[in-house]
Design a protein around this motif. Sequence first.
Motif, mmCIF file in Angstrom:
data_model
loop_
_atom_site.group_PDB
_atom_site.id
_atom_site.type_symbol
_atom_site.label_atom_id
_atom_site.label_comp_id
_atom_site.label_asym_id
_atom_site.label_seq_id
_atom_site.Cartn_x
_atom_site.Cartn_y
_atom_site.Cartn_z
ATOM 1 N N MET A 22 0.901 -1.039 0.201
ATOM 2 C CA MET A 22 -0.207 -0.225 0.113
ATOM 3 C C MET A 22 0.761 1.467 -0.343
ATOM 4 O O MET A 22 2.243 1.245 0.838
ATOM 5 N N LEU A 23 0.167 3.197 -0.159
ATOM 6 C CA LEU A 23 0.984 3.513 -0.933
ATOM 7 C C LEU A 23 0.629 4.270 -0.047
ATOM 8 O O LEU A 23 -0.508 4.891 0.105
ATOM 9 N N PHE A 24 1.304 5.730 0.487
ATOM 10 C CA PHE A 24 1.534 6.623 1.281
ATOM 11 C C PHE A 24 2.021 7.911 1.275
ATOM 12 O O PHE A 24 3.663 7.464 0.609
ATOM 13 N N ARG A 25 2.188 9.123 1.596
ATOM 14 C CA ARG A 25 2.534 10.550 1.762
ATOM 15 C C ARG A 25 2.624 11.214 2.417
ATOM 16 O O ARG A 25 1.372 11.339 3.048
ATOM 17 N N ALA A 26 3.711 12.275 2.919
ATOM 18 C CA ALA A 26 3.441 12.848 3.559
ATOM 19 C C ALA A 26 4.101 14.223 3.204
ATOM 20 O O ALA A 26 5.673 13.691 2.457
ATOM 21 N N PRO A 27 4.158 14.869 3.273
ATOM 22 C CA PRO A 27 4.635 16.386 2.073
ATOM 23 C C PRO A 27 5.383 17.341 4.084
ATOM 24 O O PRO A 27 5.723 17.035 4.740
ATOM 25 N N GLY A 28 7.056 17.517 2.801
ATOM 26 C CA GLY A 28 7.771 18.435 3.365
ATOM 27 C C GLY A 28 6.821 19.804 3.915
ATOM 28 O O GLY A 28 5.448 19.842 3.794
ATOM 29 N N ARG A 29 7.105 20.932 4.327
ATOM 30 C CA ARG A 29 6.796 22.367 4.567
ATOM 31 C C ARG A 29 8.044 23.797 4.423
ATOM 32 O O ARG A 29 9.070 23.400 4.450
ATOM 33 N N VAL A 30 7.512 25.046 3.934
ATOM 34 C CA VAL A 30 7.875 25.797 4.059
ATOM 35 C C VAL A 30 6.819 26.659 4.884
ATOM 36 O O VAL A 30 6.120 26.383 4.842
ATOM 37 N N ASN A 31 7.640 27.490 5.723
ATOM 38 C CA ASN A 31 7.247 28.370 6.297
ATOM 39 C C ASN A 31 6.800 30.008 5.774
ATOM 40 O O ASN A 31 8.145 30.466 6.000
ATOM 41 N N LEU A 32 5.731 30.527 5.580
ATOM 42 C CA LEU A 32 6.554 32.052 5.541
ATOM 43 C C LEU A 32 6.301 32.825 6.477
ATOM 44 O O LEU A 32 7.352 34.290 5.716
ATOM 45 N N ILE A 33 5.859 32.375 7.834
ATOM 46 C CA ILE A 33 6.123 33.312 8.821
ATOM 47 C C ILE A 33 5.729 32.944 10.212
ATOM 48 O O ILE A 33 5.384 32.258 9.982
ATOM 49 N N GLY A 34 6.925 33.392 11.547
ATOM 50 C CA GLY A 34 6.403 32.711 12.485
ATOM 51 C C GLY A 34 7.744 31.869 12.419
ATOM 52 O O GLY A 34 7.219 30.582 12.918
ATOM 53 N N GLU A 35 8.636 32.817 13.090
ATOM 54 C CA GLU A 35 9.959 31.412 13.293
ATOM 55 C C GLU A 35 10.424 31.519 14.756
ATOM 56 O O GLU A 35 10.631 32.320 15.278
ATOM 57 N N HIS A 36 10.646 30.621 15.088
ATOM 58 C CA HIS A 36 10.784 29.967 16.395
ATOM 59 C C HIS A 36 9.492 30.170 17.624
ATOM 60 O O HIS A 36 10.360 30.622 19.125
ATOM 61 N N THR A 37 8.681 30.235 16.951
ATOM 62 C CA THR A 37 7.467 30.640 17.858
ATOM 63 C C THR A 37 6.587 29.578 18.354
ATOM 64 O O THR A 37 5.612 29.402 19.553
ATOM 65 N N ASP A 38 7.309 28.008 17.271
ATOM 66 C CA ASP A 38 6.151 27.244 18.151
ATOM 67 C C ASP A 38 6.647 26.763 19.305
ATOM 68 O O ASP A 38 5.281 26.686 19.933
ATOM 69 N N TYR A 39 7.193 26.643 19.437
ATOM 70 C CA TYR A 39 8.191 26.058 21.238
ATOM 71 C C TYR A 39 7.805 26.669 22.212
ATOM 72 O O TYR A 39 7.734 26.726 23.369
ATOM 73 N N ASN A 40 7.178 28.223 21.120
ATOM 74 C CA ASN A 40 6.631 29.228 22.944
ATOM 75 C C ASN A 40 5.476 29.297 22.759
ATOM 76 O O ASN A 40 4.726 30.370 23.061
ATOM 77 N N ASP A 41 4.601 28.224 21.629
ATOM 78 C CA ASP A 41 2.528 28.790 22.256
ATOM 79 C C ASP A 41 2.749 29.528 21.150
ATOM 80 O O ASP A 41 1.431 29.908 21.493
#
Length: 386
Positions: A22-41
Amino acid sequence: MPTRHACDLPALFKQRFGREPMLFRAPGRVNLIGEHTDYNDGFVLPAALDLVTYVAIAPRADRLINVHSVNLDSEVSFDLDGAQQPARNWSDYVRGVAAELLNSGYRLCGADVAIFSTLAMGSGLSASAALEVGFGYALLSVSSEAIDRLKLAQICQRAENEFVGMRCGIMDQFISCHGVAGAALLLDCRSLEARPIPIDPAIRIVVCNTMVHHELASSAFNQRRKECEDAVTLLSPALGGVSALRDVSLTQLHAQAGLLPELIYRRARHVVSENARVMDAVAALEARDFAAVGKLMNASHDSLRDDYNVSCRELDIMVDLSRKAPGTYGARMTGGGFGGCTVSLVSAEAAEGFADVVGPAYKEATGLTPMIFSCYPAAGAGPAHF
Ligand code: GLA
């Protein structure tokens, strides 16, 4: 970067394991803006790419997981019933995901797996999250377990935090699971609520791979995260109810600057100002004010370079050249930094000519031949047709 046509994954799987996958796929990403903010909630604005990791898989009657990486020409085997130890190589992403799925109570079967990616490892486009999500999605599917995309993203993040030792936030795994075709996602990394922000046909998102990846990126990343936690510890006695930098405004930060060592202050200033830039950029995108979006992207890069210190010479050169190219609204580094890619917002008419201007100039300045492409936001992980 290899293209999907560089490999006939189903045929290769059949040759190796003697049956149909069976075949599956998962994409990479580009972040437009908001860098190093995710682990700061905080807030981020990523888009899933049409560069993806493909996973061919078939269940086994026993508890063995055999994984073959086509890109690396490398194979690993492990037993789901055994204690998983990090091997300190690419296989830790899949070992970690299997271990965290089991810890979360999923009932998994053994499987034969072949993986092929059009995302280069270390290119800053989240090849690792695509590997984690693609493998997790595929393993749950052949194990006949229902897929909860948010839970899968959180399990994959945990695998990277606990098993690989990279204390990343949720952005990469979340967008790989939840990407929406034609849109970026405004993600609140505290509530985990996301809203699609359609990409206007008048603009293009152009990614430039600097072709450098500096060592120590993950230890420097963990150090930045620690510095943000230190900022919260130092600010919270003065500012009640602060559990993450997300809770701090720029005015509060300025007023309490005396509580922080200079370096910690600069780290916090990046995060706090970047969160505000994400919200402003979304408003500007929705108002079709692309010049304003571009200015915010430029300010984001300058803050990452000067306050957060996660840029490098090659990223700065690529950003400078991109900003000068006709039709560019703004340009910045994207992802964790220390190499990898930049993202530029370019008018649709100018996008075709962008690579011809920026590519040779970057090569002249660095001696490196960059990879430059326009991307169309893709959907999140799912079944694939090769
Ligand atoms: C890496 C991490 C993400 C995020 C970015 C920086 O890609 O995996 O969680 O922190 O860096 O924005």
